[in-house]
Design a protein around this motif. Structure first.
Motif, PDB file in Angstrom:
ATOM      1  N   ALA A 233      54.360  46.061 -50.848  1.00 18.22           N
ATOM      2  CA  ALA A 233      52.388  46.044 -49.833  1.00 18.22           C
ATOM      3  C   ALA A 233      52.819  46.411 -48.815  1.00 18.22           C
ATOM      4  CB  ALA A 233      51.400  44.937 -50.490  1.00 18.22           C
ATOM      5  N   ILE A 234      51.549  46.746 -47.929  1.00 22.59           N
ATOM      6  CA  ILE A 234      51.738  47.353 -46.287  1.00 22.59           C
ATOM      7  C   ILE A 234      50.994  46.701 -45.791  1.00 22.59           C
ATOM      8  CG2 ILE A 234      51.081  49.116 -44.712  1.00 22.59           C
ATOM      9  CD1 ILE A 234      52.180  51.018 -46.569  1.00 22.59           C
ATOM     10  N   TRP A 235      50.753  45.951 -44.883  1.00 22.39           N
ATOM     11  CA  TRP A 235      49.616  44.846 -44.795  1.00 22.39           C
ATOM     12  C   TRP A 235      48.403  45.528 -43.440  1.00 22.39           C
ATOM     13  CZ3 TRP A 235      53.401  41.005 -40.353  1.00 22.39           C
ATOM     14  CH2 TRP A 235      54.152  40.487 -41.360  1.00 22.39           C
ATOM     15  N   PRO A 236      47.452  44.911 -43.747  1.00 19.29           N
ATOM     16  CA  PRO A 236      47.107  45.354 -42.666  1.00 19.29           C
ATOM     17  C   PRO A 236      47.063  45.792 -41.563  1.00 19.29           C
ATOM     18  CG  PRO A 236      45.736  43.452 -43.899  1.00 19.29           C
ATOM     19  CD  PRO A 236      47.212  43.739 -43.842  1.00 19.29           C
ATOM     20  N   HIS A 237      46.393  46.794 -40.812  1.00 20.63           N
ATOM     21  CA  HIS A 237      46.246  47.422 -39.243  1.00 20.63           C
ATOM     22  C   HIS A 237      45.454  48.298 -39.364  1.00 20.63           C
ATOM     23  CE1 HIS A 237      48.800  49.886 -42.254  1.00 20.63           C
ATOM     24  NE2 HIS A 237      48.730  50.655 -40.896  1.00 20.63           N
ATOM     25  N   GLY A 281      50.963  34.199 -36.772  1.00 15.60           N
ATOM     26  CA  GLY A 281      52.625  34.459 -37.302  1.00 15.60           C
ATOM     27  C   GLY A 281      51.659  35.993 -37.648  1.00 15.60           C
ATOM     28  N   ALA A 282      51.246  36.365 -37.031  1.00 10.38           N
ATOM     29  CA  ALA A 282      50.876  38.057 -37.104  1.00 10.38           C
ATOM     30  C   ALA A 282      51.481  39.208 -35.805  1.00 10.38           C
ATOM     31  CB  ALA A 282      49.086  38.427 -36.293  1.00 10.38           C
ATOM     32  N   LEU A 283      51.353  39.901 -36.012  1.00 10.55           N
ATOM     33  CA  LEU A 283      51.739  41.050 -34.660  1.00 10.55           C
ATOM     34  C   LEU A 283      50.482  41.871 -33.829  1.00 10.55           C
ATOM     35  CD1 LEU A 283      54.519  42.602 -36.971  1.00 10.55           C
ATOM     36  CD2 LEU A 283      54.801  41.043 -35.077  1.00 10.55           C
ATOM     37  N   ALA A 284      50.793  41.949 -32.525  1.00  3.35           N
ATOM     38  CA  ALA A 284      49.319  42.168 -31.687  1.00  3.35           C
ATOM     39  C   ALA A 284      50.289  43.182 -30.368  1.00  3.35           C
ATOM     40  CB  ALA A 284      48.687  41.508 -31.619  1.00  3.35           C
ATOM     41  N   ARG A 310      48.575  43.586 -36.718  1.00  2.90           N
ATOM     42  CA  ARG A 310      49.113  44.068 -38.392  1.00  2.90           C
ATOM     43  C   ARG A 310      49.010  42.620 -38.228  1.00  2.90           C
ATOM     44  NH1 ARG A 310      52.165  48.967 -38.155  1.00  2.90           N
ATOM     45  NH2 ARG A 310      51.109  50.160 -36.164  1.00  2.90           N
ATOM     46  N   ALA A 311      48.887  42.367 -39.515  1.00  3.14           N
ATOM     47  CA  ALA A 311      49.084  41.018 -40.652  1.00  3.14           C
ATOM     48  C   ALA A 311      49.131  40.985 -41.872  1.00  3.14           C
ATOM     49  CB  ALA A 311      48.257  39.760 -39.943  1.00  3.14           C
ATOM     50  N   ALA A 312      50.059  39.811 -41.907  1.00  3.03           N
ATOM     51  CA  ALA A 312      50.265  39.965 -43.417  1.00  3.03           C
ATOM     52  C   ALA A 312      48.685  40.091 -44.675  1.00  3.03           C
ATOM     53  CB  ALA A 312      51.077  38.932 -44.037  1.00  3.03           C
ATOM     54  N   ASP A 313      47.488  39.755 -44.425  1.00  4.17           N
ATOM     55  CA  ASP A 313      46.574  39.460 -44.751  1.00  4.17           C
ATOM     56  C   ASP A 313      44.708  39.617 -43.968  1.00  4.17           C
ATOM     57  OD1 ASP A 313      45.542  36.531 -43.765  1.00  4.17           O
ATOM     58  OD2 ASP A 313      47.208  36.295 -44.246  1.00  4.17           O
ATOM     59  N   GLN A 314      43.998  40.023 -44.424  1.00  2.74           N
ATOM     60  CA  GLN A 314      43.404  40.715 -43.789  1.00  2.74           C
ATOM     61  C   GLN A 314      42.431  39.459 -43.318  1.00  2.74           C
ATOM     62  OE1 GLN A 314      41.811  44.361 -43.884  1.00  2.74           O
ATOM     63  NE2 GLN A 314      41.219  43.308 -41.895  1.00  2.74           N
ATOM     64  N   THR A 319      41.075  37.394 -37.746  1.00  2.00           N
ATOM     65  CA  THR A 319      41.125  36.056 -36.932  1.00  2.00           C
ATOM     66  C   THR A 319      41.741  36.585 -35.616  1.00  2.00           C
ATOM     67  OG1 THR A 319      40.380  34.611 -38.400  1.00  2.00           O
ATOM     68  CG2 THR A 319      42.383  33.538 -36.399  1.00  2.00           C
ATOM     69  N   VAL A 320      43.052  36.785 -35.914  1.00  2.00           N
ATOM     70  CA  VAL A 320      43.763  36.956 -33.724  1.00  2.00           C
ATOM     71  C   VAL A 320      42.976  38.447 -33.345  1.00  2.00           C
ATOM     72  CG1 VAL A 320      45.920  38.682 -33.505  1.00  2.00           C
ATOM     73  CG2 VAL A 320      46.001  36.688 -35.069  1.00  2.00           C
ATOM     74  N   VAL A 321      42.873  39.531 -34.544  1.00  2.00           N
ATOM     75  CA  VAL A 321      41.771  40.578 -33.552  1.00  2.00           C
ATOM     76  C   VAL A 321      40.568  39.998 -32.938  1.00  2.00           C
ATOM     77  CG1 VAL A 321      40.139  43.158 -33.443  1.00  2.00           C
ATOM     78  CG2 VAL A 321      42.715  42.525 -34.700  1.00  2.00           C
ATOM     79  N   SER A 322      40.004  39.505 -33.121  1.00  2.00           N
ATOM     80  CA  SER A 322      38.825  38.520 -32.655  1.00  2.00           C
ATOM     81  C   SER A 322      39.318  37.334 -32.184  1.00  2.00           C
ATOM     82  CB  SER A 322      37.965  37.634 -33.839  1.00  2.00           C
ATOM     83  OG  SER A 322      37.437  38.073 -34.422  1.00  2.00           O
TER      84      SER A 322
END
Length: 429
Positions: A233-237, A281-284, A310-314, A319-322
Motif C-alpha cells: 500500500a501507499i500511505w495517504p499523503h 508516528g507519522a511524517l511531516a 504522510r501517515a499510515a492511515d487517513q 489528526t497531524v495536519v489539523s
C-alpha cells in the motif's frame, strides 16, 4: 543503458540530477526513451498528456496521441514481436495490455535511481524475455510518465493525474513554476501541444495491468535481507501551503516588541510539525519556503512554506495536519499575523489490488516480501483506473531524493529478473 542515461541532467557541483519537466534535460531523457524503443523495434508514441509509450503489439494510438514509431507505423505494426505473434494481438480484447515503466524526471538534485531504475529495468526485462524466447500473447508496453516528481510546477504525478482524470485541464493550465511560466507554456516550448491534455479513459481502458518497478525509498528490504519486495500500500499523503502575512520593516530600527514578523510564526510551525508527527508516528516536513521581500536587513512581509505530510492511515494524517494548522493559527494570532492554509494536492491511501498483488507473489515464488511505503507513485494514481502493482529494489542506505541514493548492481539485476518473471507470467505463454 544506465551509463547513457546517467549523465543526462547531472549537476557537476552537487552530483545530483535536475531533470525538471519540460526542460532541456527532460527532453534529453525523453529522446533517450524514444531511441531505446526504436532500437527494439517497438512502436513509439506520445499521448495527449506528454506520457511516452513504447508498444509491442499494442493498440493503435488513442485519441490525442502523437505516433512516432519506426517507419511511421502504428503500434499494431511493430516489427519486433517475439515469435511473430503480432498478428495474434490484432483481435485482442480491450483491457488486456500489460504495461510497465516509471518516470525519468527528478526532484532538485535528486538521485540517479528514483524513476529511471524502473524505466531502464523495463527495457532490460524485455531484453531478458526475448533472450528466453518468451512468446507474448498480450499487448505489452513500456511507459515514461511525464512530470511525476512535480519539482517544477509543485504538483506530483501530473502526467498520470491528467490521464486518470484526477487533474482537469483548467487546473493544469493554472500551474506555474517559480519563474511564472505556466505548464501549457512549458509544454508548448518543448514541442508538445497543450491543447490536447486531459483525461484519457480510452487509453487506460486498454490496460489490464500496470507494474511499476522502483528503488525502495527506505531500508525495509535491507533490514529483511531481500533484494526485491512487493508493495502492499501507499500511505495517504498531501501538500499544504501555509501563507504567513506580517509587516515588512527595517531590521535595524524596528523594536522587537513592535514587529509583526512572519518568520517567527513559520519557525514555530515547523517545530510544531515535527512534534505532532513524532507524537502520531507519522511524517511531516516543511521542505520548501519562500520569503518576501527576501532581504537580509528587512523583516519579511510574507513567509510561504509548504508542508508535506504522510501517515499510515487517513485518520492519523488528518489528526497531524489539523494539529499543525491549529498550532500555526494560535501562533499567528499571538504574533498579529494573517494566516491562510491551502491544500494543494492530496492522494488517499492506495491499497494495491490483492488479486494482481497475490499473482505477482505467486510468480515470484514467495521470494519477495510485502511492504508499505510513504512515497507516492504513478502506480498509485492509476490504481483507481487500472489494476496496478509495484516492485521495490533494495536501497541499502534508505536515502532517496538525494545524490546519495543508491542500489547495488546485483540488486538491480535481481529486480530486472523479477520483473521479467512477472511480465512473462502476465503477458506470455
Amino acid at each position: 543503458m544506465w551509463a547513457e542515461l546517467r549523465r543526462i541532467g547531472r549537476d557537476a557541483d552537487s552530483g545530483g540530477y535536475r531533470r525538471h519537466a519540460w526542460t532541456g534535460a527532460d527532453a534529453d531523457c525523453r529522446n533517450w526513451f524514444q531511441e531505446q524503443a526504436e532500437a527494439r523495434g517497438l512502436a513509439y508514441e506520445t499521448d495527449r498528456n506528454g506520457n511516452q509509450w513504447a508498444w509491442l503489439g499494442g493498440p493503435p494510438p488513442a485519441s490525442g496521441a502523437s505516433a512516432a514509431s519506426t517507419g511511421g507505423a502504428s503500434s499494431t505494426s511493430s516489427s519486433a514481436s517475439t515469435g511473430g505473434t503480432a498478428s495474434a494481438w490484432s483481435d485482442s480484447a480491450a483491457g488486456d495490455a500489460v504495461v510497465t515503466g516509471s518516470h525519468l524526471d527528478s526532484v532538485p538534485d535528486g538521485g540517479a535511481f528514483d524513476g529511471p531504475l524502473g524505466v531502464v529495468s523495463a527495457f532490460a526485462a524485455l531484453d531478458e524475455l526475448r533472450r528466453r524466447g518468451a512468446e507474448f500473447t498480450r499487448p505489452f508496453a513500456i511507459t515514461n510518465f511525464a512530470d511525476e516528481e512535480g519539482a517544477r510546477f509543485g504538483l506530483a504525478c501530473v502526467g498520470s493525474r491528467l490521464a486518470a482524470g484526477q487533474l482537469t485541464r483548467e487546473q493544469a493550465y493554472a500551474l506555474r513554476d517559480a519563474d511564472g511560466v505556466s505548464l501549457p507554456e512549458a509544454m508548448e516550448a518543448a514541442g508538445h501541444d497543450p491543447g490536447t491534455i486531459g483525461a484519457d479513459p480510452e487509453r487506460l481502458a486498454r490496460v489490464g495491468a500496470f507494474v511499476e518497478l522502483h528503488v525502495e525509498q527506505g531500508r525495509a528490504l535491507d533490514v529483511s535481507g531481500h533484494s526485491v519486495g512487493i508493495a502492499s500500500a501507499i500511505w495517504p499523503h498531501g501538500r499544504w501551503r501555509f501563507d504567513f502575512r506580517g509587516e515588512a520593516n527595517h531590521a535595524g530600527t524596528t523594536r522587537l516588541a513592535d514587529r509583526r514578523d512572519p518568520m517567527l510564526t513559520y519557525a514555530e510551525t515547523v517545530l510544531a510539525a515535527r512534534r505532532e508527527a513524532e507524537l502520531a508516528g507519522a511524517l511531516a516536513t516543511f521542505g520548501k519556503v519562500s520569503v518576501e521581500p527576501n532581504g537580509v536587513n528587512a523583516i519579511p512581509s510574507l513567509v510561504r512554506g509548504w508542508l508535506d505530510s504522510r501517515a499510515a492511515d487517513q485518520a492519523t494524517l488528518d489528526t497531524v495536519v489539523s494539529a499543525i494548522e491549529q498550532a500555526a493559527k494560535d501562533r499567528a494570532q499571538r504574533d498579529g499575523l494573517d494566516l491562510a492554509v491551502v491544500r494543494e494536492s492530496f492522494t488517499p491511501v492506495v491499497e494495491f489490488g490483492h488479486t494482481l498483488r497475490d499473482e505477482i507473489g505467486r510468480l515470484l515464488g514467495g521470494r519477495a516480501p510485502l511492504l508499505g511505503t510513504g512515497a507516492g507513485h504513478d502506480a498509485g494514481i492509476l490504481s483507481a483506473a487500472v489494476p496496478t502493482a509495484m516492485l521495490f529494489v533494495r536501497n541499502p542506505t534508505g536515502v532517496s531524493h538525494s545524490p546519495a541514493e543508491y542500489a547495488a548492481e546485483d540488486d538491480c539485476v535481481a529486480g530486472v529478473l523479477a520483473l521479467a518473471d512477472v511480465l512473462e507470467g502476465l503477458a506470455c505463454r
